[in-house]
Design an enzyme around this catalytic site. Structure first.
Site, PDB file in Angstrom:
ATOM      1  N   LYS A  88     -11.439  35.617  30.124  1.00 28.58           N
ATOM      2  CA  LYS A  88     -10.762  34.674  29.225  1.00 28.58           C
ATOM      3  C   LYS A  88      -9.424  35.254  28.749  1.00 28.58           C
ATOM      4  CE  LYS A  88     -10.433  32.621  24.801  1.00 28.58           C
ATOM      5  NZ  LYS A  88     -10.902  31.779  23.749  1.00 28.58           N
ATOM      6  N   LYS A 140     -13.228  39.605  29.287  1.00 28.06           N
ATOM      7  CA  LYS A 140     -11.934  39.993  29.904  1.00 28.06           C
ATOM      8  C   LYS A 140     -11.301  38.818  30.634  1.00 28.06           C
ATOM      9  CE  LYS A 140     -14.120  43.185  32.203  1.00 28.06           C
ATOM     10  NZ  LYS A 140     -15.440  43.165  31.553  1.00 28.06           N
ATOM     11  N   THR A 187     -25.932  45.887  40.407  1.00 31.50           N
ATOM     12  CA  THR A 187     -25.834  44.472  40.759  1.00 31.50           C
ATOM     13  C   THR A 187     -26.299  44.236  42.199  1.00 31.50           C
ATOM     14  OG1 THR A 187     -23.552  44.786  41.465  1.00 31.50           O
ATOM     15  CG2 THR A 187     -23.887  44.077  39.186  1.00 31.50           C
ATOM     16  N   THR A 210     -21.052  52.345  36.603  1.00 32.86           N
ATOM     17  CA  THR A 210     -20.653  51.867  37.922  1.00 32.86           C
ATOM     18  C   THR A 210     -19.922  53.028  38.613  1.00 32.86           C
ATOM     19  OG1 THR A 210     -19.672  50.027  39.141  1.00 32.86           O
ATOM     20  CG2 THR A 210     -18.438  50.804  37.189  1.00 32.86           C
ATOM     21  N   THR A 241     -25.111  38.158  38.349  1.00 32.32           N
ATOM     22  CA  THR A 241     -26.510  38.202  38.792  1.00 32.32           C
ATOM     23  C   THR A 241     -27.430  37.275  37.999  1.00 32.32           C
ATOM     24  OG1 THR A 241     -26.926  40.053  37.298  1.00 32.32           O
ATOM     25  CG2 THR A 241     -26.301  40.618  39.565  1.00 32.32           C
ATOM     26  N   THR A 289     -15.466  35.134  33.597  1.00 33.36           N
ATOM     27  CA  THR A 289     -15.538  33.692  33.354  1.00 33.36           C
ATOM     28  C   THR A 289     -14.276  33.187  32.684  1.00 33.36           C
ATOM     29  OG1 THR A 289     -17.866  34.100  32.910  1.00 33.36           O
ATOM     30  CG2 THR A 289     -17.042  31.899  32.383  1.00 33.36           C
ATOM     31  N   ALA A 298     -22.800  36.893  34.616  1.00 31.10           N
ATOM     32  CA  ALA A 298     -21.997  35.928  35.372  1.00 31.10           C
ATOM     33  C   ALA A 298     -22.101  36.193  36.876  1.00 31.10           C
ATOM     34  CB  ALA A 298     -20.533  36.001  34.924  1.00 31.10           C
ATOM     35  N   GLU A 314     -17.172  41.585  28.181  1.00 28.81           N
ATOM     36  CA  GLU A 314     -16.611  41.438  26.834  1.00 28.81           C
ATOM     37  C   GLU A 314     -15.814  40.148  26.694  1.00 28.81           C
ATOM     38  OE1 GLU A 314     -15.988  43.986  28.860  1.00 28.81           O
ATOM     39  OE2 GLU A 314     -16.649  45.865  27.961  1.00 28.81           O
ATOM     40  N   GLN A 345     -15.631  45.636  34.693  1.00 29.23           N
ATOM     41  CA  GLN A 345     -16.639  46.424  33.982  1.00 29.23           C
ATOM     42  C   GLN A 345     -16.094  46.840  32.601  1.00 29.23           C
ATOM     43  OE1 GLN A 345     -16.205  47.451  37.656  1.00 29.23           O
ATOM     44  NE2 GLN A 345     -17.495  45.662  37.791  1.00 29.23           N
ATOM     45  N   GLY A 375     -17.972  39.778  37.147  1.00 25.72           N
ATOM     46  CA  GLY A 375     -18.055  38.319  37.011  1.00 25.72           C
ATOM     47  C   GLY A 375     -17.226  37.950  35.801  1.00 25.72           C
ATOM     48  N   LYS A 406     -15.774  36.505  20.887  1.00 23.88           N
ATOM     49  CA  LYS A 406     -17.085  35.967  20.523  1.00 23.88           C
ATOM     50  C   LYS A 406     -17.425  36.122  19.044  1.00 23.88           C
ATOM     51  CE  LYS A 406     -19.815  35.477  24.221  1.00 23.88           C
ATOM     52  NZ  LYS A 406     -20.631  35.648  25.411  1.00 23.88           N
TER      53      LYS A 406
HETATM   54  P1  GDP Z   1     -15.983  39.455  31.487  1.00 22.99           P
HETATM   55  O1  GDP Z   1     -16.798  40.003  32.581  1.00 22.99           O
HETATM   56  O2  GDP Z   1     -15.529  40.504  30.529  1.00 22.99           O
HETATM   57  O3  GDP Z   1     -14.840  38.601  31.961  1.00 22.99           O
HETATM   58  O4  GDP Z   1     -16.944  38.499  30.623  1.00 22.99           O
HETATM   59  P2  GDP Z   1     -17.995  37.422  31.210  1.00 22.99           P
HETATM   60  O5  GDP Z   1     -17.270  36.269  31.746  1.00 22.99           O
HETATM   61  O6  GDP Z   1     -18.968  38.107  32.112  1.00 22.99           O
HETATM   62  O7  GDP Z   1     -18.800  37.076  29.889  1.00 22.99           O
HETATM   63  C1  GDP Z   1     -18.187  36.586  28.755  1.00 22.99           C
HETATM   64  C2  GDP Z   1     -18.800  35.237  28.403  1.00 22.99           C
HETATM   65  O8  GDP Z   1     -18.433  34.888  27.088  1.00 22.99           O
HETATM   66  C3  GDP Z   1     -18.314  34.097  29.276  1.00 22.99           C
HETATM   67  O9  GDP Z   1     -19.342  33.149  29.397  1.00 22.99           O
HETATM   68  C4  GDP Z   1     -17.156  33.518  28.489  1.00 22.99           C
HETATM   69  O10 GDP Z   1     -16.895  32.143  28.781  1.00 22.99           O
HETATM   70  C5  GDP Z   1     -17.675  33.679  27.087  1.00 22.99           C
HETATM   71  N1  GDP Z   1     -16.660  33.862  26.045  1.00 22.99           N
HETATM   72  C6  GDP Z   1     -15.483  34.529  26.089  1.00 22.99           C
HETATM   73  N2  GDP Z   1     -14.884  34.537  24.885  1.00 22.99           N
HETATM   74  C7  GDP Z   1     -15.698  33.855  24.054  1.00 22.99           C
HETATM   75  C8  GDP Z   1     -15.655  33.549  22.667  1.00 22.99           C
HETATM   76  O11 GDP Z   1     -14.753  33.923  21.930  1.00 22.99           O
HETATM   77  N3  GDP Z   1     -16.710  32.834  22.151  1.00 22.99           N
HETATM   78  C9  GDP Z   1     -17.752  32.421  22.916  1.00 22.99           C
HETATM   79  N4  GDP Z   1     -18.725  31.743  22.343  1.00 22.99           N
HETATM   80  N5  GDP Z   1     -17.828  32.697  24.226  1.00 22.99           N
HETATM   81  C10 GDP Z   1     -16.824  33.422  24.782  1.00 22.99           C
HETATM   82  P1  IMO Z   2     -17.688  42.664  34.473  1.00 19.86           P
HETATM   83  O1  IMO Z   2     -16.388  42.978  35.154  1.00 19.86           O
HETATM   84  C1  IMO Z   2     -21.552  44.172  33.151  1.00 19.86           C
HETATM   85  C2  IMO Z   2     -23.399  47.287  35.613  1.00 19.86           C
HETATM   86  C3  IMO Z   2     -24.674  46.941  36.342  1.00 19.86           C
HETATM   87  C4  IMO Z   2     -25.353  48.312  36.317  1.00 19.86           C
HETATM   88  C5  IMO Z   2     -24.201  49.262  36.528  1.00 19.86           C
HETATM   89  C6  IMO Z   2     -24.004  49.707  37.973  1.00 19.86           C
HETATM   90  O2  IMO Z   2     -18.154  41.283  34.675  1.00 19.86           O
HETATM   91  O3  IMO Z   2     -17.671  43.115  33.062  1.00 19.86           O
HETATM   92  P2  IMO Z   2     -23.020  48.484  40.125  1.00 19.86           P
HETATM   93  O4  IMO Z   2     -23.479  47.267  40.855  1.00 19.86           O
HETATM   94  O5  IMO Z   2     -21.630  48.417  39.617  1.00 19.86           O
HETATM   95  O6  IMO Z   2     -23.275  49.744  40.890  1.00 19.86           O
HETATM   96  O7  IMO Z   2     -23.997  48.576  38.839  1.00 19.86           O
HETATM   97  O8  IMO Z   2     -23.044  48.571  36.100  1.00 19.86           O
HETATM   98  N1  IMO Z   2     -22.261  46.375  35.893  1.00 19.86           N
HETATM   99  C7  IMO Z   2     -21.793  45.476  35.012  1.00 19.86           C
HETATM  100  N2  IMO Z   2     -22.256  45.121  33.793  1.00 19.86           N
HETATM  101  N3  IMO Z   2     -20.430  43.602  33.643  1.00 19.86           N
HETATM  102  C8  IMO Z   2     -19.940  43.982  34.847  1.00 19.86           C
HETATM  103  O9  IMO Z   2     -18.761  43.554  35.305  1.00 19.86           O
HETATM  104  C9  IMO Z   2     -20.656  44.926  35.610  1.00 19.86           C
HETATM  105  N4  IMO Z   2     -20.474  45.473  36.829  1.00 19.86           N
HETATM  106  C10 IMO Z   2     -21.451  46.366  36.979  1.00 19.86           C
HETATM  107  O10 IMO Z   2     -25.428  45.973  35.656  1.00 19.86           O
HETATM  108  O11 IMO Z   2     -25.880  48.553  35.049  1.00 19.86           O
HETATM  109 MG    MG Z   3     -18.688  39.736  33.432  1.00 25.63          MG
END
Ligand code: GDP
Ligand code: IMO
Ligand code: MG
Length: 448
Positions: free
Chosen positions: A18, A16, A129, A239, A301, A42, A299, A14, A224, A40, A331
């Protein structure tokens, strides 16, 4: 002094990372409470991208303490690589990082079994993952796991490893037709990991509670999201940890009485990576467009994320469980330029066997609470409300008044429907692409 949780409202990713990075400015301590390197997160600092997997997303701020709590499962090699990767990029990782001695360790056979279990599930695979997360939590629950503190006692570690491998090797040889795993190899490898990570290992329950008692601001970082939570998510497509707010207490040894605010990070639309039901998924060109605009690729896989509209049924479920004191909507900019937006307000479920338990036998019924089984959820059809989109760019907006009125109407609708404040609005990847409606630490302090 106040302590707040930041966690995901949907199926992860979502934004998180950032939000945690941003709020770290007002925190003294950032503590992860569950999950592992399946996460993952970012963070964009100026034009540099950092992806955090196990280390709290607060690490990029100097002088803040980062804690990996007992609820996290740690793959030592992944953690060492992450530390070294950050150091290479001139991020300080040393006396600011604390690892719980009670955190469980991911062993090589966990990763192997994760893959084998997925293969065996065939079309019913979860789409994990592949990081060994599930099997590591299984061992924790069955009381055969290793904890970080156990790595520091080499002779007990060796004896227990040999005992564990008897069962594991039986399974690998007899069921999966794999070669046996050697205890000595793992022992030698893990003792090296212990030498490296040992200095970071401490009693983080004592540390975290001492810091709270001293009046420090603590930010609890979730990985997650609520819909991936082992209890409250779309089981079994979840998860293996407690991603929702309750996980903070067990995953860090902190009393619920110490939690002052809970921020739910909510993407302005929905994504999911891996298998499992997703009623508002857009399996069409619009879904692809959202993926492309939002850069919706994992981020961790690199897998393409499934994209769809916002879903109030699942969001209400998440709100009920977590009791959010505020939302960080992320976003918003990705929705720029769409003529119309849809929000799912309920589901229609047609159930000849009446397994949903409602009185409309054989007729379609309206579902407003999250179904308890994926079988029912899979057969639910979303009912949508259509809202106007906007054509003016919201990218990088820092003030509410800079947003087009349709974007404000979209957010007002969500906020009213869910009965929760939107405290932050993210309008881009970078730190400064944010609208602060309320500052969560200040809001929590005021409430006290
Ligand atoms: P997390 O796992 O919840 O920390 O989220 P991820 O890092 O896996 O995925 C969120 C993605 O959206 C990353 O590439 C961030 O850099 C990007 N992101 C976060 N906030 C925004 C936003 O407001 N706008 C855009 N365009 N991208 C964002
Ligand atoms: P962040 O913290 C999105 C998903 C996997 C799979 C399920 C189980 O970046 O938001 P696992 O390896 O945990 O046993 O996989 O959970 N999954 C995620 N999806 N963001 C994640 O983490 C995830 N961590 C696990 O894709 O569907
Ligand atoms: Mg992530």
């Amino acid at each position: 002094m106040s302590n707040i949780v930041v966690l995901g409202v949907q199926w992860g990713d979502e934004g998180k990372g950032k939000i945690v990075d941003l709020l770290t400015e007002d925190a003294d301590v950032v503590a992860r409470y569950q999950g592992g390197h399946n996460a993952g997160h970012t963070v964009m600092v100026r034009n540099k991208q950092f992806i955090l997997h196990l280390i709290p997303s607060g690490i990029l701020h100097k002088g803040k303490k980062c804690i990996i709590g007992n609820g996290v499962v740690i793959h030592p090699r992944a953690l060492i690589d992450e530390i070294e990767g950050l150091k290479k990029r001139r991020v300080t990782v040393g006396r600011n990082l604390f690892i719980s001695g009670r955190a469980h360790v991911i062993m090589p056979y966990h990763t192997l079994l994760d893959g084998k279990h997925e293969e065996a599930r065939g079309s019913q695979k979860i789409g994990t993952t592949g990081r060994g997360i599930g099997p590591a939590y299984v061992d924790k629950m069955s009381r055969t796991g290793f904890r970080m503190i156990d790595l520091l006692d080499s002779s007990s570690f060796k004896a227990k490893l040999k005992a564990n491998l008897e069962d594991i090797n039986f399974l690998l040889e007899k069921k999966y037709r794999q070669k046996k795993i050697s205890a000595n190899r793992i022992y030698n490898q893990y003792m090296k990991f212990a030498d490296y990570l040992g200095p970071f290992v401490t009693d983080t329950v004592v540390l975290t509670n001492d810091l709270i008692d001293k009046g420090r601001n603590v930010l609890f970082e979730g990985a997650q999201g609520t819909l991936l939570d082992i209890d409250h998510g779309t089981y079994p497509f979840v998860t293996s940890s407690s991603a929702s707010a309750g996980g903070v207490c067990t995953g860090l040894g902190v009393s619920p009485a110490k939690v002052d605010g809970i921020i739910g990070v909510m993407k302005a639309y929905t994504t999911r990576v891996g298998e499992g039901p997703f009623p508002t998924e857009l399996q069409n060109s619009l879904g692809e467009e959202l993926r492309a605009r939002g850069g919706e690729y994992g981020a961790t896989t690199g897998r393409a994320r499934r994209c769809g509209w916002l879903d109030l049924v699942s969001l209400k479920h998440a709100i009920r469980i977590n009791g959010f004191t505020g939302i960080a909507l992320t976003k918003l900019d990705v929705l720029d330029g769409l003529d119309k937006l849809k929000v799912c307000t309920s589901y229609t479920y047609k159930d000849p066997a009446n397994s949903c338990g409602c009185s409309k036998k054989g007729k379609p019924c309206k579902v407003t609470d999250m179904p308890q089984t994926v079988k029912v959820l899979d057969e639910c059809e979303p009912v949508y409300k259509e809202l106007d989109g906007w054509h003016k760019s919201t990218k990088g907006a820092t003030k509410m008044k800079d947003l087009p009125k349709q974007a404000r109407a979209y957010m007002d609708y969500i906020s009213e429907a869910l009965n929760v404040d939107i405290d932050l609005i993210s309008t881009g990847q970078k730190r400064d692409e944010i609208i602060f409606v309320n500052r969560p630490f200040k809001k929590a302090k005021k409430k006290k």
